[in-house]
Write a protein that holds these residues in place. Structure first.
Motif, PDB file in Angstrom:
ATOM      1  N   SER A  66     106.265  21.181 -33.269  1.00  0.00           N
ATOM      2  CA  SER A  66     107.726  21.198 -33.198  1.00  0.00           C
ATOM      3  C   SER A  66     108.342  20.822 -34.542  1.00  0.00           C
ATOM      4  CB  SER A  66     108.193  20.229 -32.112  1.00  0.00           C
ATOM      5  OG  SER A  66     109.596  20.200 -32.029  1.00  0.00           O
TER       6      SER A  66
ATOM      7  N   ILE B 283     110.587  16.127 -20.552  1.00  0.00           N
ATOM      8  CA  ILE B 283     110.034  14.956 -21.230  1.00  0.00           C
ATOM      9  C   ILE B 283     110.307  13.693 -20.418  1.00  0.00           C
ATOM     10  CG2 ILE B 283     110.180  13.528 -23.302  1.00  0.00           C
ATOM     11  CD1 ILE B 283     110.784  16.086 -24.867  1.00  0.00           C
TER      12      ILE B 283
ATOM     13  N   GLY C  45     109.889  22.215 -27.312  1.00  0.00           N
ATOM     14  CA  GLY C  45     111.291  21.831 -27.471  1.00  0.00           C
ATOM     15  C   GLY C  45     112.019  22.640 -28.515  1.00  0.00           C
TER      16      GLY C  45
ATOM     17  N   VAL D 123     107.449  18.364 -25.520  1.00  0.00           N
ATOM     18  CA  VAL D 123     107.468  18.059 -26.950  1.00  0.00           C
ATOM     19  C   VAL D 123     107.156  19.300 -27.782  1.00  0.00           C
ATOM     20  CG1 VAL D 123     106.313  16.751 -28.769  1.00  0.00           C
ATOM     21  CG2 VAL D 123     106.909  15.623 -26.627  1.00  0.00           C
ATOM     22  N   GLN D 124     106.127  20.056 -27.371  1.00  0.00           N
ATOM     23  CA  GLN D 124     105.716  21.200 -28.186  1.00  0.00           C
ATOM     24  C   GLN D 124     106.693  22.364 -28.120  1.00  0.00           C
ATOM     25  OE1 GLN D 124     101.581  22.099 -28.592  1.00  0.00           O
ATOM     26  NE2 GLN D 124     101.921  24.263 -28.263  1.00  0.00           N
TER      27      GLN D 124
ATOM     28  N   LEU E  95     104.854  16.046 -20.614  1.00  0.00           N
ATOM     29  CA  LEU E  95     105.143  15.498 -21.934  1.00  0.00           C
ATOM     30  C   LEU E  95     104.769  16.478 -23.044  1.00  0.00           C
ATOM     31  CD1 LEU E  95     104.039  11.753 -21.633  1.00  0.00           C
ATOM     32  CD2 LEU E  95     106.334  12.591 -22.139  1.00  0.00           C
TER      33      LEU E  95
ATOM     34  N   LEU F 147      99.385  14.709 -28.007  1.00  0.00           N
ATOM     35  CA  LEU F 147     100.809  14.511 -28.268  1.00  0.00           C
ATOM     36  C   LEU F 147     101.115  14.718 -29.749  1.00  0.00           C
ATOM     37  CD1 LEU F 147     101.681  11.463 -25.977  1.00  0.00           C
ATOM     38  CD2 LEU F 147     102.204  13.872 -25.603  1.00  0.00           C
TER      39      LEU F 147
ATOM     40  N   TRP G  73     115.748  22.597 -27.894  1.00  0.00           N
ATOM     41  CA  TRP G  73     115.885  21.369 -27.126  1.00  0.00           C
ATOM     42  C   TRP G  73     116.953  21.493 -26.042  1.00  0.00           C
ATOM     43  CZ3 TRP G  73     111.971  18.178 -27.836  1.00  0.00           C
ATOM     44  CH2 TRP G  73     111.249  18.299 -29.029  1.00  0.00           C
TER      45      TRP G  73
ATOM     46  N   ALA H 243     103.691  17.418 -31.192  1.00  0.00           N
ATOM     47  CA  ALA H 243     104.802  16.968 -32.022  1.00  0.00           C
ATOM     48  C   ALA H 243     104.811  17.669 -33.378  1.00  0.00           C
ATOM     49  CB  ALA H 243     104.734  15.454 -32.219  1.00  0.00           C
TER      50      ALA H 243
END
Length: 502
Positions: A424, A242, A213, A210-211, A206, A417, A218, A421
């Motif tokens: 990103s 993810i 991406g 997320v980091q 995860l 998380l 993506w 996030a």
């Protein structure tokens, strides 16, 4: 226990030190980027690696403390953390620094559940609320002090001292803990190693997805998955990572439900509504604190041209007010429904961040920019203590280790998380804002992360960079609102003390 307070303050010192390290790196990022010759996104991993290594063992270290002695595990973790701090300061590359931070996080993960469990065991119910409030306030204050301490050290002896400073503090904390902290009776526990592996793999997938991406737009990370010389020929994409992380975490929860022995996370804990709600709220708070720190620090350094110390000192009203109000909140917990303390705290943070976002322009007075931090400090003081007391108040002593492990785990999951996030989101916002003012609408060579280079940005980039950082605050604003909504569900505790509101 006859003299719990000396033991309490001995524990708090070590706990404060490991939590300062969750945010102390933030203010040093531009200087570290210059010295280590790496990207901003790679440096975010210096924080994320620590938070991830901190989070993964929390579920089991609470049980290990019950079985092998809470004091023993706390001391082992403290020694590990202090030694790893020396390693961090001596690291000459970002890769080595990240590895050292992983070891540092493992040490912190051994310590944290023991602090909460020992406080529960040391204090009678009449004093436990005040003690737990101090524990919670320590967590909140440490995350605010981190950037200030980091700024002073970066502008003084250098960024390596954000790690070296832990060595004398760790030694003092070790001596005090050996002298003042008692030994507690042990309880036998089984160990759910399948659960440990599932939670570790799920969290890593995860966080990495997320980091990283935005780095890979993506899309595809590699054209095929390779293990040594063996290749699957299957493309690995960010969404796939993810989704895989979510699937593994679902498998972890299902395994906890059917595990015939003692599960890593006893799902019966969540039958207590207050425990469940407090876990949701503290995850939101952990994420909020981390996600607001990065864009605010970069805005002050890159747009206003402040030094690391100057940028950190802009948050001083938040730290000072939080520290002053923490004892007051501790006395209120037994007299005021903690629901309203936590709700008011999250609302104060949300309003403060909305206000700060509106002010984040290149020419805004620095004096005016200080005012929203008063609301952030008020909110911080109102949240940590009431939530930690709400989480543990109804739990039986036999569940103290598991409960404290789960509570601290959810806080750290929120933090890690959130850290991934915001990295990103900032990178994406910088890219879009810089591209809007660049010739032909293209971002400068080197990618979005390179737009935030060390030193003051060119004047033409001040406005778009400020907008990018202001837009990044939408994430912590949303998290604070989610925490406020969760806190509204807090119900009446079993030992509700003097207050009787439902």
């Amino acid at each position: 226990m006859d003299r719990p307070w000396p033991a309490m303050w001995s524990i708090v010192l070590g706990f404060f030190m490991i939590l300062v390290d969750t945010t102390i790196v933030t203010v040093a990022l531009p200087r570290m980027q210059e010295d280590l010759g790496t990207s901003l996104n790679s440096l975010i991993w210096v924080t994320s690696a620590y938070l991830l290594a901190y989070a993964v063992p929390l579920l089991i270290t609470g049980r290990l403390g019950d079985r092998f002695g809470m004091k023993n595990l706390y001391l082992i973790g403290l020694v590990t953390f202090t030694a790893a701090s020396l390693w961090c300061g001596l690291s000459g590359s970002v890769e080595m620094l990240i590895v050292a931070r992983v070891v540092q996080g493992l040490g912190a993960g051994m310590m944290t559940p023991q602090t909460m469990s020992m406080i529960t065991r040391m204090f009678p119910p009449a004093q436990r609320a005040q003690a737990m409030s101090i524990w919670g306030a320590t967590a909140g204050l440490a995350t605010l002090v981190g950037p200030i301490a980091g700024g002073l050290l970066v502008d003084g002896p250098g960024w390596t001292w954000i790690f070296f400073v832990n060595i004398p503090v760790g030694i003092v904390a070790l001596v005090l803990a050996v002298r003042n902290v008692p030994r507690f009776s042990r309880r036998s526990h089984g160990f759910d190693w399948i659960g440990v592996v599932l939670s570790a793999v799920g969290l890593f997938l995860l966080v990495f997805g997320v980091q990283e991406g935005n780095v890979y737009d993506w899309g595809t990370i590699t054209s095929n998955l390779q293990i040594g010389s063996w290749s699957t020929g299957i493309p690995v994409t960010v969404p796939a990572l993810i989704i895989a992380g979510i699937v593994v975490m679902i498998a972890f929860v299902l395994w906890q439900a059917v595990n015939p022995r003692e599960p890593l996370v006893p799902l019966s804990l969540f039958r207590d509504r207050n425990f469940s709600v407090a876990n949701i709220a503290i995850a939101m708070m952990g994420a909020t604190v981390l996600t607001l720190a990065f864009p605010i620090t970069l805005y002050f350094q890159q747009v206003h041209g402040l030094s690391p110390t100057g940028a950190a000192l802009m948050t001083t009203p938040m730290a000072v007010l939080s520290g002053v109000l923490a004892p007051v909140v501790g006395r209120l917990i037994n007299r005021v429904n903690p629901r309203w303390l936590a709700v008011g705290g999250f609302a104060s943070i949300a309003v403060g961040l909305v206000w700060l976002r509106a002010l984040m322009e290149p020419d805004t007075s620095r004096l005016l920019l200080l005012l929203p931090f008063l609301l952030l400090g008020l909110g911080n003081a109102l949240i940590w203590g009431p939530l930690s007391m709400t989480a543990t108040r109804n739990l039986p002593p036999r569940m103290a280790g598991a409960g404290s492990g789960v509570y601290n785990e959810t806080r750290q999951i929120g933090s890690v998380l959130g850290s991934a996030a915001i990295a990103s989101i900032m990178s994406s916002n910088i890219a879009s804002q810089i591209a809007a003012v660049s010739p032909g609408g293209a971002a400068p060579a080197g990618g979005a992360g390179e737009a935030a280079q060390t030193g003051v940005l060119p004047a033409v980039l001040h406005a778009p960079f400020a907008t990018a950082m202001g837009d990044s605050l939408l994430l912590p604003i949303a998290l604070a609102v989610a925490g406020m909504l969760a806190s509204l569900v807090i119900g009446r505790p079993v030992d509700r003390g003097a207050w009787s509101e439902n």
